[in-house]
Design a protein around this motif. Structure first.
Motif, PDB file in Angstrom:
ATOM      1  N   ILE A 181      -2.524   6.785   0.128  1.00 24.76           N
ATOM      2  CA  ILE A 181      -3.053   5.423   0.052  1.00 24.76           C
ATOM      3  C   ILE A 181      -1.900   4.444   0.219  1.00 24.76           C
ATOM      4  O   ILE A 181      -0.876   4.548  -0.464  1.00 24.76           O
ATOM      5  CB  ILE A 181      -3.771   5.192  -1.287  1.00 24.76           C
ATOM      6  N   ALA A 182      -2.066   3.504   1.117  1.00 29.51           N
ATOM      7  CA  ALA A 182      -1.054   2.471   1.342  1.00 29.51           C
ATOM      8  C   ALA A 182      -1.595   1.125   0.854  1.00 29.51           C
ATOM      9  O   ALA A 182      -2.700   0.710   1.232  1.00 29.51           O
ATOM     10  CB  ALA A 182      -0.689   2.392   2.820  1.00 29.51           C
ATOM     11  N   VAL A 183      -0.812   0.441   0.019  1.00 29.59           N
ATOM     12  CA  VAL A 183      -1.212  -0.856  -0.530  1.00 29.59           C
ATOM     13  C   VAL A 183      -0.131  -1.868  -0.172  1.00 29.59           C
ATOM     14  O   VAL A 183       1.041  -1.693  -0.535  1.00 29.59           O
ATOM     15  CB  VAL A 183      -1.385  -0.783  -2.055  1.00 29.59           C
ATOM     16  N   GLY A 184      -0.499  -2.909   0.537  1.00 26.36           N
ATOM     17  CA  GLY A 184       0.454  -3.952   0.919  1.00 26.36           C
ATOM     18  C   GLY A 184       0.389  -5.133  -0.028  1.00 26.36           C
ATOM     19  O   GLY A 184      -0.673  -5.732  -0.206  1.00 26.36           O
ATOM     20  N   ILE A 216       4.758   7.954  -6.053  1.00 24.28           N
ATOM     21  CA  ILE A 216       4.538   6.508  -6.028  1.00 24.28           C
ATOM     22  C   ILE A 216       5.862   5.834  -5.678  1.00 24.28           C
ATOM     23  O   ILE A 216       6.909   6.190  -6.219  1.00 24.28           O
ATOM     24  CB  ILE A 216       4.036   5.984  -7.391  1.00 24.28           C
ATOM     25  N   GLY A 217       5.808   4.862  -4.783  1.00 22.86           N
ATOM     26  CA  GLY A 217       7.041   4.163  -4.430  1.00 22.86           C
ATOM     27  C   GLY A 217       6.813   3.180  -3.317  1.00 22.86           C
ATOM     28  O   GLY A 217       5.681   2.932  -2.873  1.00 22.86           O
ATOM     29  N   THR A 227       4.846  -2.482   1.540  1.00 20.29           N
ATOM     30  CA  THR A 227       3.832  -1.427   1.505  1.00 20.29           C
ATOM     31  C   THR A 227       4.174  -0.414   0.422  1.00 20.29           C
ATOM     32  O   THR A 227       5.261   0.198   0.443  1.00 20.29           O
ATOM     33  CB  THR A 227       3.739  -0.705   2.860  1.00 20.29           C
ATOM     34  N   LEU A 228       3.259  -0.260  -0.542  1.00 22.61           N
ATOM     35  CA  LEU A 228       3.425   0.716  -1.615  1.00 22.61           C
ATOM     36  C   LEU A 228       2.723   2.015  -1.232  1.00 22.61           C
ATOM     37  O   LEU A 228       1.600   1.996  -0.715  1.00 22.61           O
ATOM     38  CB  LEU A 228       2.848   0.185  -2.929  1.00 22.61           C
TER      39      LEU A 228
END
Length: 275
Positions: A181-184, A216-217, A227-228
């Protein structure tokens, strides 16, 4: 009338002569077949215990046991035919010619069987594993001598001939899968706070496995966002549900904590011209 009686006596005499000549041999042949049946059952039980120790799937064990019993019974059948005085060389030669013709006509099927045996004994995957191969992916539902069946999350099934599997590059995830999962988030976000919230979300979700530990990073620094990367491990059966649940929870939590989820944007400056 006398001729009929004479013919009947000749038939009786011939039958008695054949019974005397072939009766003992026929009895011995029946005994040989009976012994072969008993030996086949013993070999089957022994092979069953051996295959259980090798952790082979139940359908495969059953098939191999049956094949072993048939082979043993076939061997004793040959011994019984030899005891009756039947010439086996012409019969074997005829079967060999017929077998060659059948083999040419059934190349695809025989190829699947050979590949199935290779899969059974090398065990590159097991029932319940999630694999990706020949542009298909899914959970292994069934392994047979002829084909391997994959299950998709939409309840459809893909049946792959075994000859299409052996020799191909296989990606086996086992019985767990890793989400990606990519979270911006915006560049003004406190990244440590965002990562801490993500860690709490993963810990609260029952589908997320504790081992292996989630990854996680910060994945990358994009043009408009940081982007997390959120990559926890889940069971194969809960993969799709976990993706939806985590995305929803992350979105709601970030909104509640005023963490802006970035979107593509451009800064446009208008330069005035002097008259």
């Amino acid at each position: 009338m006398d001729n009929s009686l004479q013919s009947l006596d000749q038939v009786r005499a011939s039958a008695l002569d054949m019974a005397v000549r072939f009766g003992p041999k026929l009895l011995v042949a029946v005994i040989i077949l009976g012994i072969g049946y008993m030996v086949g059952r013993w070999v089957g039980r022994f092979l069953e215990h051996l295959l259980v120790r090798l952790n082979l799937e139940a359908p495969v064990r059953s098939l191999l046991v049956r094949v072993a019993r048939v082979l043993v019974l076939g061997l004793f059948a040959i011994m019984a035919l030899q005891n009756l005085g039947i010439e086996l060389l012409p019969l074997i030669a005829g079967l060999g010619v017929a077998g060659a013709g059948v083999a040419l006509a059934m190349q695809g099927i025989l190829g699947n069987v050979a590949a199935g045996l290779t899969i059974i004994f090398t065990r590159p995957f097991h029932v319940g594993d999630y694999i990706s191969i020949v542009k298909e992916e899914g959970e292994i539902l069934e392994i047979s001598l002829f084909s391997t069946t994959l299950g998709h999350t939409d309840k459809s099934r893909v049946v792959i001939p075994n000859r299409k599997i052996v020799g191909e590059i296989l990606h086996n995830c086992g019985q767990i899968r890793q989400l990606d999962i990519a979270v911006g988030v915006s560049y003004g976000t406190d990244v440590d706070v965002a990562l801490s919230l993500v860690e709490e979300i993963l810990h609260a979700n029952p589908r997320v496995l504790r081992e292996p530990a989630p990854v996680i990073g910060v994945a990358r620094l994009a043009e408009s966002s940081v982007t997390l990367r959120v990559s926890p491990w889940v069971n194969v059966s809960g993969y799709e549900a976990a993706v939806g649940e985590l995305n929803k929870t992350i979105l709601e939590t970030f909104r509640a904590r005023d963490i802006a989820i970035a979107f593509p944007q451009r800064e446009v400056r208008m330069l005035g011209s002097s008259a």
